[in-house]
Design a protein around this motif. Structure first.
Motif, mmCIF file in Angstrom:
data_model
loop_
_atom_site.group_PDB
_atom_site.id
_atom_site.type_symbol
_atom_site.label_atom_id
_atom_site.label_comp_id
_atom_site.label_asym_id
_atom_site.label_seq_id
_atom_site.Cartn_x
_atom_site.Cartn_y
_atom_site.Cartn_z
ATOM 1 N N UNK A 320 -19.778 1.344 9.511
ATOM 2 C CA UNK A 320 -18.505 2.077 9.495
ATOM 3 C C UNK A 320 -18.273 2.839 10.793
ATOM 4 N N UNK A 321 -19.370 3.294 11.399
ATOM 5 C CA UNK A 321 -19.252 4.016 12.670
ATOM 6 C C UNK A 321 -19.071 3.062 13.853
ATOM 7 N N UNK A 322 -19.105 1.763 13.567
ATOM 8 C CA UNK A 322 -18.927 0.774 14.635
ATOM 9 C C UNK A 322 -20.131 0.662 15.557
ATOM 10 N N UNK A 323 -21.301 1.091 15.057
ATOM 11 C CA UNK A 323 -22.499 1.070 15.911
ATOM 12 C C UNK A 323 -23.187 -0.289 15.887
ATOM 13 N N UNK A 324 -22.887 -1.084 14.858
ATOM 14 C CA UNK A 324 -23.429 -2.447 14.814
ATOM 15 C C UNK A 324 -22.296 -3.408 14.476
#
Ligand code: NAI
Length: 324
Positions: A320-324
């Motif tokens: 959700x945080x766009x980290x993966x």
């Protein structure tokens, strides 16, 4: 003469780094006949301290240590790296929510994963020690699409060693008599140290201890040992964590029949594929394999499911945080 193996340590000026570097340089990470070069990666403010450690490494005159570099540039640190020990991480500070913690670590492990992707040697092996270790390893892995996914691992060997030591003390046996210890799941308080497959003198460990001790003493003692060390020492585990990192890499490279390591799941034991979860593992030919065919009873099933659910939540959060 053998080409030195390049070992990169991040967070090199930290307390684990200080306990780790000298043992690597002395030959304990890879073997007493394997020359190494060390790369110490730090943030700019800590480069000077890392340079001080490098001076001390020089002063040991280790015969196997063929070079040291200190840098704040991940592309330099991971250039040609064979073994990457990702120790430096952002600790949880007061009032920090889990999302903030994951975000801050994403800012470290995303770029480091990319730098490994772009610069590492073909045989690179990565061990993540910095917490939250399993999910930091996932972030690094997902930012390194050209590196085989299986090369990204996280450390549960300290938990494994703690479990060995607690059981040995309880049964009054030498640690070496205990076989097949397993830590399942996340390196966190939800981890499951499993005595139903561990063996002592050929007997199942769970049958040598009473159920109350197993459930109410053993499991929480192992799972909360990190907090107990902080309480006693006023600082978190450092030498024991460094020792476990040495054990993990040594066994990965040199082989073992059974230990615990967090590696990418292939779906074994109902652990969703891709999660970097701790399993009973063997290492053969320089690769980790999940030990197959173990029967999992209802008690263990529930414990494994709980710790794996936490890993899934962490994976969803970093997605959700766009980290993966
Ligand atoms: P520390 O705070 O003494 O050292 C961490 C070092 O990392 C600091 O020198 C800092 O400057 C450096 N650092 C921070 N961001 C960095 C970056 N982007 N690149 C390079 N270096 C960076 O911490 P300590 O005690 O050495 O612990 C390190 C980590 O290991 C912590 O996250 C801790 O929670 C974790 N840990 C994990 C264990 C495990 O079993 N998996 C056991 C014990 C600790």
């Amino acid at each position: 003469a053998q080409t030195p193996v390049k070992v990169t340590v991040t967070g090199a000026a930290g307390q684990i780094g200080y306990a780790l570097l000298f043992r690597i340089a002395s030959g304990q990470l890879l073997g007493a006949d394997v020359p190494v070069t060390l790369s110490l990666l730090e943030i700019p403010q800590a480069v000077k301290a890392a340079e001080g450690t490098a001076m001390e490494l020089d002063d040991c005159a280790f015969p196997l240590l063929r070079g040291i570099e200190v840098t704040d540039d991940p592309n330099t640190a991971f250039n040609g790296v064979n073994v990457a020990l990702l120790v430096g991480a952002r600790p949880r500070s007061k009032g920090m929510e889990r999302g903030d913690l994951l975000q801050a670590n994403g800012g470290i492990f995303g770029p480091q994963g990319k730098a490994i992707n772009d610069n590492a040697a073909d045989d690179v092996r990565v061990l993540v020690v910095g917490n939250p270790a399993n999910t930091n390893a996932l972030i690094a892995q997902q930012n390194a699409p050209d590196v085989p996914a299986e090369r990204f691992t996280a450390m549960t060997r300290l938990d494994h060693n703690r479990a060995l030591s607690q059981l040995a003390a309880k049964l009054q046996v030498p640690v070496a008599e205990i076989k097949k210890m397993t830590i399942w799941g996340n390196h966190s308080a939800t981890q499951y140290p499993d005595l139903f497959h561990a063996e002592v003198g050929g007997k199942v460990a769970a049958e040598l201890v009473d159920e109350t001790w197993l459930r109410d003493t053993f499991i929480p003692t192992v799972a909360k040992r990190g907090a107990a060390i902080i309480e006693a020492r006023g600082a978190s585990s450092a030498a024991s964590a460094a020792n476990a990192a040495i054990d993990h890499v040594f066994d990965w490279v040199n082989g073992t029949d059974w230990t615990s390591a967090a590696i990418p799941s292939d779906g074994s034991y109902g652990v969703p594929e891709g999660l970097i979860s701790s399993f009973p593992v063997a290492s053969r030919g320089g690769r980790w394999e999940i030990v197959q065919g173990l029967e999992i009873d209802a008690f263990s099933r529930e414990k494994i499911d709980a710790t794996v659910a936490e890993l899934e939540e962490e994976r969803s959060a970093v997605r959700e945080l766009g980290l993966i």
